[in-house]
Design a protein around this motif. Structure first.
Motif, mmCIF file in Angstrom:
data_model
loop_
_atom_site.group_PDB
_atom_site.id
_atom_site.type_symbol
_atom_site.label_atom_id
_atom_site.label_comp_id
_atom_site.label_asym_id
_atom_site.label_seq_id
_atom_site.Cartn_x
_atom_site.Cartn_y
_atom_site.Cartn_z
ATOM 1 N N LEU A 46 0.658 -1.134 -0.147
ATOM 2 C CA LEU A 46 0.114 0.324 -0.003
ATOM 3 C C LEU A 46 0.728 1.040 -0.105
ATOM 4 O O LEU A 46 1.443 1.289 0.659
ATOM 5 C CB LEU A 46 -1.442 0.302 1.374
ATOM 6 C CG LEU A 46 -2.035 1.485 1.777
ATOM 7 C CD1 LEU A 46 -3.265 1.418 0.636
ATOM 8 C CD2 LEU A 46 -2.642 0.776 2.474
ATOM 9 N N VAL A 53 0.664 5.435 0.670
ATOM 10 C CA VAL A 53 -0.166 6.793 1.042
ATOM 11 C C VAL A 53 0.982 7.677 0.563
ATOM 12 O O VAL A 53 2.038 7.449 1.340
ATOM 13 C CB VAL A 53 0.153 6.619 2.821
ATOM 14 C CG1 VAL A 53 -0.625 7.573 3.036
ATOM 15 C CG2 VAL A 53 -0.591 5.311 3.446
ATOM 16 N N ASN A 84 -6.258 1.123 -6.586
ATOM 17 C CA ASN A 84 -6.483 0.294 -5.345
ATOM 18 C C ASN A 84 -4.977 0.037 -4.879
ATOM 19 O O ASN A 84 -5.474 -0.645 -3.574
ATOM 20 C CB ASN A 84 -6.920 -1.254 -5.648
ATOM 21 C CG ASN A 84 -5.579 -2.336 -6.908
ATOM 22 O OD1 ASN A 84 -4.715 -1.230 -7.155
ATOM 23 N ND2 ASN A 84 -5.723 -3.340 -6.595
ATOM 24 N N LEU A 143 -3.578 5.725 -1.806
ATOM 25 C CA LEU A 143 -3.949 6.378 -1.366
ATOM 26 C C LEU A 143 -3.552 7.607 -0.278
ATOM 27 O O LEU A 143 -2.382 8.182 -0.334
ATOM 28 C CB LEU A 143 -4.070 5.780 0.680
ATOM 29 C CG LEU A 143 -5.517 6.115 1.365
ATOM 30 C CD1 LEU A 143 -6.912 6.131 0.729
ATOM 31 C CD2 LEU A 143 -4.992 5.509 2.694
ATOM 32 N N ASP A 157 -8.395 11.135 -1.458
ATOM 33 C CA ASP A 157 -8.909 10.059 -0.704
ATOM 34 C C ASP A 157 -10.137 10.131 0.158
ATOM 35 O O ASP A 157 -10.339 10.354 0.290
ATOM 36 C CB ASP A 157 -8.239 9.136 -1.057
ATOM 37 C CG ASP A 157 -7.766 8.265 -2.818
ATOM 38 O OD1 ASP A 157 -8.397 7.802 -3.482
ATOM 39 O OD2 ASP A 157 -6.420 7.945 -3.003
ATOM 40 N N ALA A 178 -3.095 3.195 9.094
ATOM 41 C CA ALA A 178 -2.881 2.045 7.991
ATOM 42 C C ALA A 178 -2.321 0.942 8.536
ATOM 43 O O ALA A 178 -2.667 -0.627 8.506
ATOM 44 C CB ALA A 178 -2.545 1.866 6.575
ATOM 45 N N ARG A 213 -6.916 0.121 1.934
ATOM 46 C CA ARG A 213 -7.902 0.958 1.328
ATOM 47 C C ARG A 213 -8.740 1.562 1.907
ATOM 48 O O ARG A 213 -9.225 2.304 1.542
ATOM 49 C CB ARG A 213 -7.219 1.145 0.175
ATOM 50 C CG ARG A 213 -7.612 2.528 -0.656
ATOM 51 C CD ARG A 213 -6.556 2.021 -1.974
ATOM 52 N NE ARG A 213 -6.993 3.812 -3.166
ATOM 53 C CZ ARG A 213 -8.266 4.147 -3.747
ATOM 54 N NH1 ARG A 213 -9.231 3.152 -3.541
ATOM 55 N NH2 ARG A 213 -8.262 5.070 -4.193
ATOM 56 N N THR A 214 -9.576 0.096 1.122
ATOM 57 C CA THR A 214 -11.074 0.796 0.480
ATOM 58 C C THR A 214 -11.472 0.911 2.184
ATOM 59 O O THR A 214 -12.634 2.049 2.679
ATOM 60 C CB THR A 214 -11.412 -0.636 0.515
ATOM 61 O OG1 THR A 214 -11.561 -0.284 -0.897
ATOM 62 C CG2 THR A 214 -13.039 -1.245 0.054
#
Length: 534
Positions: free
Chosen positions: A382, A384, A413, A416, A441, A476, A492-493
């Motif tokens: 992920l 960020v 996806n 962020l 986001d 996160a 993320r979601t």
């Protein structure tokens, strides 16, 4: 480029909905529970209480901080630094055969194998102008004419870039002169007041009734009209002078460095070949570097040691989160090649979350950065990243690096993008923060953030989306470390679906809200039960 502002802060009280006014300490506001205090923090403590109640035990997770460097021996960070246990420090050997010698806490792409590091570099505007000027600003008029005829679109870009570059040079020279003139005008009088007042704590009455006869002192008194009261009331004149003159000196020096380095048309040649985009192994193992204030502050927001009763505490909520430092960002614009390689290094060496608190207006090799984004996404990592500090709509004014390609392809996806929010509920968006209905986001606390600073035992308040991004990256890490069977896309979601929404953010971001760790772990718990995960 990393951009931030030093901030003076104080305790405050804010009302929210119909809850009682609750005082929130200035150093910890970004951890606040909005439902309890009216302050849009990330709600760290309530999240930890929930995890404890659910008997969730965290797994170690590595967060890569791609930044200016991290002071790995800081008192509030050293216990939470990533350590490459396969590498023997200082022996000059690539013990783990990963292609990097002595990468104990990370790696630096801003230096040489001989240990020579640099901190200052040009900006992309300068680099692009230099490249185009060599083609279109020749003394050979026929050569110029032929180039213009063959490349009219590029020539039009050159005209635009040349104007922007020269305007920036002029503005920089002006700012430098103003800063130096200001310093020259006030320093003699302030120094005299330091001697006169000694250890006296200043009050409004003392300054109002002060009747100096020295002209230099009188000429300096205007600063008390410029400063906020909390910046001088209750302080000694020595403290006021040191703070004010120190800031003035930094501004003068910073503008001087900007003029000398950021706008310098001479390319650096002492580190690597910036045009060799395939080069991967360069730099050295000094992941702290010569000036790591930005990266050290970012690292502390994520993972300052919890429970040691000093400094601050990271939003990751515990000492199972380890910081990997990758030096990527100089005083100037980060080079696309360095950004891409930093992503590859962090991913290949075990980082699951990357924090990227930097950005720029131009990105000539943006495709190699996008490819690195895709690599990280494919590896389940992920990213960020900060939205930027120009108060612009980055849906139309692109802020690089971006997860969107010109053809519409994206790696959304796994990325962020974070805007900065404030402690003031009726002015929630930080005035400096970029925004975008498509491109930003979520929001996270980014104004007056207290965290670690170089100097072993130092801490500072800083502002910027550079601070908001790690606040969210820490959340996160908190969620993922306790629910490790989730994917990067899941994390993320979850963070996006559980924000505390506010009308002020509705039309300037995808989610219209500020990240909340408590709601995020609640949602993660629900998903675990739905998928029958343990």
């Amino acid at each position: 480029m990393k951009k931030l502002v030093l901030a003076l802060s104080f305790a405050f009280s804010v009302g929210f909905a119909q809850a009682q006014t609750v005082e929130v300490p200035k150093e910890t506001w970004y951890h606040a529970d909005v439902e309890k205090t009216g302050v849009y923090g990330v709600n760290t403590e309530k999240a930890l209480d929930f995890l404890k109640d659910k008997k969730r035990k965290p797994q170690t997770i590595v967060v890569g901080v791609l930044d200016s460097g991290v002071e790995h021996f800081h008192e509030d960070l050293k216990a939470n630094m990533w350590v490459n246990k396969k590498e023997i420090p200082g022996n000059g050997i690539d013990d783990d055969k990963n292609g990097f010698i002595d990468d104990v806490h990370g790696w630096s792409y801003l230096g040489t194998a001989k240990g020579i590091n640099y901190n200052d570099d040009s900006v992309e505007l300068t680099r692009i102008y230099k490249t185009l000027a060599e083609k279109y600003d020749s003394y050979d008029q026929k050569k110029n004419h032929d180039a213009i005829v063959k490349n009219p679109t590029e020539y039009a870009e050159y005209v635009k870039i040349k104007r922007e570059y020269l305007e920036t040079v002029g503005k920089t020279k002006y700012n430098q002169q103003v800063a130096q003139a200001k310093l020259n005008a006030i320093e003699p009088g302030l120094n005299k007041m330091v001697l006169e007042f000694g250890d006296t704590k200043l009050t409004k009455d003392i300054i109002a009734n002060y009747q100096p006869i020295d002209n230099q002192v009188i000429e300096s008194l205007w600063i008390f009209g410029e400063l906020k009261e909390e910046q001088w009331v209750g302080k000694t004149m020595t403290q006021v002078a040191n703070s004010y003159l120190g800031m003035a000196r930094r501004q003068a020096k910073a503008d001087g460095l900007t003029s000398h380095y950021n706008l310098n048309l001479v390319d650096r040649k002492d580190v690597d070949n910036p045009n060799d985009l395939k080069e991967r192994h360069y730099g050295n193992g000094d992941s702290n570097g010569p000036e790591s204030s930005h990266g050290t502050h970012v690292a502390g927001i994520i993972a300052a040691v919890r429970g040691n009763k000093i400094g601050n505490e990271g939003t990751a909520g515990g000492n199972h989160v380890k910081i990997m430092s990758v030096r990527t960002v100089p005083n100037g614009d980060e080079r696309d090649k360095d950004v891409a390689n930093s992503i590859y290094y962090a991913v290949d060496n075990g980082a699951k979350i990357l924090n990227m608190s930097f950005g720029k207006k131009y990105s000539p090799n943006k495709d190699i950065v996008w490819d690195a984004f895709k690599y990280a996404a494919d590896k389940g990592v992920l990213i960020v990243k900060a939205a930027g500090n120009s108060n612009e709509d980055i849906d139309t004014h692109i802020h690089y690096p971006t997860n969107f390609k010109a053809d519409g392809t994206s790696v959304s996806n796994a990325v962020l993008t974070v805007g900065a929010s404030t402690r003031t509920s009726d002015k929630l968006k930080a005035g400096f923060s970029n925004f975008g209905k498509k491109s930003v986001d979520v929001f996270g606390p980014g104004a007056e953030i207290y965290a670690t600073y170089p100097g072993v035992d130092q801490y500072r308040f800083l502002n910027g989306t550079s601070m908001a991004s790690p606040a969210v990256a820490g959340v996160a890490a908190l969620v993922w470390s306790h629910y490790p069977k989730l994917s990067a896309a899941d994390i993320r979601t979850i963070l996006m679906e559980t924000v505390n929404k506010n009308e002020q953010l509705k039309d300037i971001s995808v989610t219209g809200g500020v990240v909340d760790a408590y709601k995020a772990v609640q949602r993660a718990e629900e998903i675990y039960k739905q998928r029958k995960l343990k």
